[in-house]
Design a protein around this motif. Structure first.
Motif, PDB file in Angstrom:
ATOM      1  N   GLU A 259     -34.222  48.920   1.248  1.00  0.00           N
ATOM      2  CA  GLU A 259     -33.220  48.624   0.224  1.00  0.00           C
ATOM      3  C   GLU A 259     -32.414  47.423   0.655  1.00  0.00           C
ATOM      4  OE1 GLU A 259     -31.117  50.702  -2.284  1.00  0.00           O
ATOM      5  OE2 GLU A 259     -32.996  51.646  -2.887  1.00  0.00           O
ATOM      6  N   GLY A 260     -32.369  46.393  -0.173  1.00  0.00           N
ATOM      7  CA  GLY A 260     -31.446  45.282   0.066  1.00  0.00           C
ATOM      8  C   GLY A 260     -30.025  45.782  -0.124  1.00  0.00           C
ATOM      9  N   ALA A 261     -29.084  45.173   0.587  1.00  0.00           N
ATOM     10  CA  ALA A 261     -27.702  45.648   0.503  1.00  0.00           C
ATOM     11  C   ALA A 261     -26.771  44.640  -0.162  1.00  0.00           C
ATOM     12  CB  ALA A 261     -27.186  45.977   1.913  1.00  0.00           C
ATOM     13  N   ARG A 262     -27.262  43.432  -0.370  1.00  0.00           N
ATOM     14  CA  ARG A 262     -26.363  42.377  -0.854  1.00  0.00           C
ATOM     15  C   ARG A 262     -26.554  42.102  -2.342  1.00  0.00           C
ATOM     16  NH1 ARG A 262     -24.431  38.984   3.039  1.00  0.00           N
ATOM     17  NH2 ARG A 262     -23.183  38.247   1.307  1.00  0.00           N
ATOM     18  N   GLY A 263     -25.460  41.686  -2.988  1.00  0.00           N
ATOM     19  CA  GLY A 263     -25.518  41.312  -4.403  1.00  0.00           C
ATOM     20  C   GLY A 263     -25.828  42.481  -5.307  1.00  0.00           C
ATOM     21  N   ARG A 264     -25.512  43.705  -4.870  1.00  0.00           N
ATOM     22  CA  ARG A 264     -25.926  44.898  -5.594  1.00  0.00           C
ATOM     23  C   ARG A 264     -24.883  45.301  -6.642  1.00  0.00           C
ATOM     24  NH1 ARG A 264     -29.882  48.103  -3.206  1.00  0.00           N
ATOM     25  NH2 ARG A 264     -29.532  49.356  -5.052  1.00  0.00           N
ATOM     26  N   GLY A 265     -24.917  44.620  -7.772  1.00  0.00           N
ATOM     27  CA  GLY A 265     -24.019  44.962  -8.874  1.00  0.00           C
ATOM     28  C   GLY A 265     -24.197  46.386  -9.338  1.00  0.00           C
ATOM     29  N   ASP A 266     -25.429  46.915  -9.209  1.00  0.00           N
ATOM     30  CA  ASP A 266     -25.690  48.287  -9.660  1.00  0.00           C
ATOM     31  C   ASP A 266     -24.905  49.306  -8.839  1.00  0.00           C
ATOM     32  OD1 ASP A 266     -27.362  47.425  -7.507  1.00  0.00           O
ATOM     33  OD2 ASP A 266     -28.617  49.198  -7.771  1.00  0.00           O
TER      34      ASP A 266
ATOM     35  N   SER B 198     -36.331  41.783  -0.009  1.00  0.00           N
ATOM     36  CA  SER B 198     -34.907  41.795  -0.364  1.00  0.00           C
ATOM     37  C   SER B 198     -34.389  40.363  -0.420  1.00  0.00           C
ATOM     38  CB  SER B 198     -34.091  42.583   0.679  1.00  0.00           C
ATOM     39  OG  SER B 198     -34.101  41.896   1.919  1.00  0.00           O
TER      40      SER B 198
ATOM     41  N   GLU C  49     -31.840  39.325   1.150  1.00  0.00           N
ATOM     42  CA  GLU C  49     -31.502  38.925   2.517  1.00  0.00           C
ATOM     43  C   GLU C  49     -32.712  38.327   3.234  1.00  0.00           C
ATOM     44  OE1 GLU C  49     -30.666  41.712   0.856  1.00  0.00           O
ATOM     45  OE2 GLU C  49     -29.360  42.985   2.072  1.00  0.00           O
TER      46      GLU C  49
ATOM     47  N   GLY D  14     -23.190  43.876 -12.893  1.00  0.00           N
ATOM     48  CA  GLY D  14     -23.569  45.282 -12.853  1.00  0.00           C
ATOM     49  C   GLY D  14     -25.049  45.497 -12.594  1.00  0.00           C
ATOM     50  N   GLU D  15     -25.769  44.420 -12.322  1.00  0.00           N
ATOM     51  CA  GLU D  15     -27.213  44.556 -12.113  1.00  0.00           C
ATOM     52  C   GLU D  15     -27.558  44.540 -10.622  1.00  0.00           C
ATOM     53  OE1 GLU D  15     -29.682  41.981 -14.424  1.00  0.00           O
ATOM     54  OE2 GLU D  15     -28.564  42.377 -16.269  1.00  0.00           O
TER      55      GLU D  15
ATOM     56  N   LYS E 116     -22.432  40.533  -8.643  1.00  0.00           N
ATOM     57  CA  LYS E 116     -22.026  41.943  -8.703  1.00  0.00           C
ATOM     58  C   LYS E 116     -21.364  42.265 -10.028  1.00  0.00           C
ATOM     59  CE  LYS E 116     -21.449  42.997  -3.813  1.00  0.00           C
ATOM     60  NZ  LYS E 116     -20.443  43.182  -2.748  1.00  0.00           N
TER      61      LYS E 116
ATOM     62  N   MET F 143     -21.926  48.788  -7.838  1.00  0.00           N
ATOM     63  CA  MET F 143     -20.508  48.593  -8.144  1.00  0.00           C
ATOM     64  C   MET F 143     -20.080  49.473  -9.310  1.00  0.00           C
ATOM     65  SD  MET F 143     -19.473  46.164  -6.108  1.00  0.00           S
ATOM     66  CE  MET F 143     -18.069  45.341  -6.878  1.00  0.00           C
ATOM     67  N   LYS F 144     -21.050  50.055 -10.030  1.00  0.00           N
ATOM     68  CA  LYS F 144     -20.709  50.852 -11.212  1.00  0.00           C
ATOM     69  C   LYS F 144     -19.791  52.000 -10.804  1.00  0.00           C
ATOM     70  CE  LYS F 144     -24.765  49.683 -13.893  1.00  0.00           C
ATOM     71  NZ  LYS F 144     -26.156  50.014 -14.151  1.00  0.00           N
TER      72      LYS F 144
ATOM     73  N   GLY G 141     -32.339  44.509   5.356  1.00  0.00           N
ATOM     74  CA  GLY G 141     -32.163  45.658   4.472  1.00  0.00           C
ATOM     75  C   GLY G 141     -32.056  46.933   5.272  1.00  0.00           C
TER      76      GLY G 141
ATOM     77  N   ARG H  49     -31.841  42.610  -6.912  1.00  0.00           N
ATOM     78  CA  ARG H  49     -33.283  42.587  -6.619  1.00  0.00           C
ATOM     79  C   ARG H  49     -34.139  42.596  -7.872  1.00  0.00           C
ATOM     80  NH1 ARG H  49     -33.956  47.675  -3.157  1.00  0.00           N
ATOM     81  NH2 ARG H  49     -32.688  48.358  -4.895  1.00  0.00           N
TER      82      ARG H  49
ATOM     83  N   GLU I 208     -21.980  35.718  -5.013  1.00  0.00           N
ATOM     84  CA  GLU I 208     -22.245  37.163  -4.890  1.00  0.00           C
ATOM     85  C   GLU I 208     -21.273  37.963  -5.761  1.00  0.00           C
ATOM     86  OE1 GLU I 208     -22.166  38.911  -0.933  1.00  0.00           O
ATOM     87  OE2 GLU I 208     -23.470  40.549  -1.607  1.00  0.00           O
TER      88      GLU I 208
END
Lengths: 395, 102
Positions: B88-95, A243, A245, A224-225, A221, B97-98, B70, A228, A217
């Motif tokens: 909205e999914g909450a995990r692995g959201r690199g977007d 999702s 999850e 930056g993408e 992260k 982190m900007k 989500g 999903r 994970e």
């Protein structure tokens, strides 16, 4: 509950009986053209320009495939671009495979004087080894001698409700009989890792399951993408999964309820038997070869398929030496790919079978296939290349 | 047992998975083990997609398998389809982190 398999010198049981020629390259390709009963790993991952960690992963994969019980004997040639690295020296690969008691021959191109002369030598050697392997006869083995790996693919919402729980039931049965089962796809435990970690056999295993998910994970992260836009893949979303999850919580059902003995690296062989989590990548082109290198004689492709748009499904086994069994719980997928699906368990959704009943039927099919019945896609000669799961940049 | 309608996988779930296509206004049988209830489909929802079994407020957790899959990105009415347009999914959201420490 027995199957019949080929007895190997280390006591293991092959469900197929191949001569393996490695690493990938001109010589194995031509030898396999000429000689029936041979296999090679089709992959550009030679190790050249790769870090020592990645070279060791390639070596582990090649050695593991050589040691796989489905392999009777092995030819290793010296013409690979990676052969000069210490991890990938032909003599090292040969020595580690030969520990299983199998016949291993090195095809030394320098010694033969030219590539074409080496080819002639290799063809004759492979013919002799195939003949030798053909003299073996199947014998009864119990289920404790079977190792199976699973990937759930093109997941949709039937996967979490029926397809994966039936695999979980199969895994419970195999593990209860002393056998071995592999599952993995680390990205696809994100959001469900806390559930899975409860199945660790001890605190150390539970902690390492959580660490594997956290590590991937963090990498996700750092791109930056929005994950999903990567995974769930478009066909998952078209199949109703909303999702990562949700995908993960459905995916972990394929592991069943047995305790997880260890967290293995891609292609790593387990020390014991039972259920193992493999820290690997979900790709069709990568995961199955890794399971085969870990020792799986059979691999399972559990499809959702609700998001598929065509009937041109032709995923054959990329496990090199281990056949691929297709299952689905989606009636639309069955209708789309009846010439590839070996087992349909949408009967669970239709109320005709319980998960336990479907799991029992699947086990019978697994025993048949272990005893020599071919899977549907095994009848095809086509195979896609294998992408060995390498983690470092290339230089 | 007739397997029709939609399946809840845990008592905590606020969505159920359709086991058949549902037309708008159809009464959908919601099953959880032997327990059943009904929800009217507020729109067309295909096989395999999720229907809200209760009203779900914006920013509330959407629960399936008894776990969070989500967050509601807007208010969702009972009977509506739940998918990427309102979850909205909450995990692995690199977007997301900007702008973080770089």
């Amino acid at each position: 509950m027995n199957f019949t398999g080929y007895p190997r010198p280390d006591g293991s049981a092959g469900i197929r009986n191949y001569v393996l020629v490695i690493p990938w390259g001109f010589l194995p390709a031509r030898i396999c053209d000429f000689v029936d009963g041979t296999k090679t790993i089709l992959t550009p991952d030679s190790g050249s320009g790769r870090t020592s960690r990645d070279r060791e992963t390639i070596a582990r994969t090649l050695i593991g495939l050589g040691r796989n019980p489905n392999v009777a004997s092995v030819i290793i040639h010296t013409l690979s671009p990676g052969a000069g690295y210490p991890e990938l020296k032909p003599a090292r690969l040969a020595e580690e495979i030969a520990r299983s008691g199998k016949r291993v021959e090195i095809l030394d191109v320098a010694k033969e004087g030219s590539t074409l002369r080496a080819l002639e030598k290799g063809v004759q050697l492979a013919r002799e080894m195939v003949l030798e392997a053909s003299r073996l006869r199947r014998q009864p083995f119990d289920l404790s001698n079977l190792a199976v790996g699973v990937k759930c693919g093109h997941s949709d919402t039937t996967s979490g409700i029926a397809g994966n729980p039936v695999i979980g039931n199969l895994f419970d049965r195999i593990v209860a009989s002393g056998g071995t089962a592999f599952f993995g796809e680390t990205t696809e435990i994100i959001g469900a890792e806390h559930v899975l970690a409860k199945h660790g056999i001890n605190e150390d295993v539970s902690r390492r399951i959580l660490e594997a998910a956290a590590a991937i994970e963090t990498i996700a992260k750092a791109t930056g993408e929005d994950i999903r836009t990567v995974n769930p893949v478009p066909s998952n979303i078209a199949g109703g999964i909303s999702s990562l999850e949700e995908k993960s919580l459905g995916a972990i059902h394929k592991s069943g309820s047995a305790p997880i003995q260890d967290v293995l690296k891609y292609g790593e062989r387990p020390e014991g038997k039972g259920l193992y989590f493999v820290d690997n990548w979900m790709s069709m082109g990568s995961i199955f070869a890794g399971y085969a290198a870990s020792g799986a004689q059979l691999v399972i492709f559990q499809l959702g398929g609700g998001g598929l748009v065509g009937n041109d499904l032709l995923h054959t086994s990329t496990a090199v030496v281990s056949p691929l069994l297709w299952t689905t719980a989606n009636p639309k997928t069955l209708a789309m790919a009846p010439t590839s699906v070996d087992f349909y368990d949408g009967t669970v959704i239709e109320g005709k079978d319980t998960i336990e009943e479907a799991g029992g039927k699947l086990l019978q099919l697994v025993l048949d296939i272990a005893s020599g019945t071919m899977t549907k896609v095994e009848t095809l000669r086509h195979t896609d290349p294998t992408q060995i799961y390498l983690r470092d940049p290339c230089f | 047992m007739i397997a029709r309608g939609a399946l809840k996988l845990s008592e905590k779930d606020n969505v159920a998975t359709l086991l058949e296509d549902a037309a708008p206004g159809t009464e959908v049988l919601i099953r959880l083990g032997k327990e059943t209830g009904t929800v009217n489909a507020g729109e067309s929802i295909p096989f395999g997609f999720k229907i809200a079994v209760t009203d779900i407020a914006k920013d509330a957790a959407i629960i399936k398998y008894g776990e969070t899959i989500g967050i509601a990105s807007r208010d969702i009415k009972q009977g509506e389809m739940v998918h990427i347009h309102n979850l909205e999914g909450a995990r692995g959201r690199g977007d997301l982190m900007k702008g973080d420490a770089k």
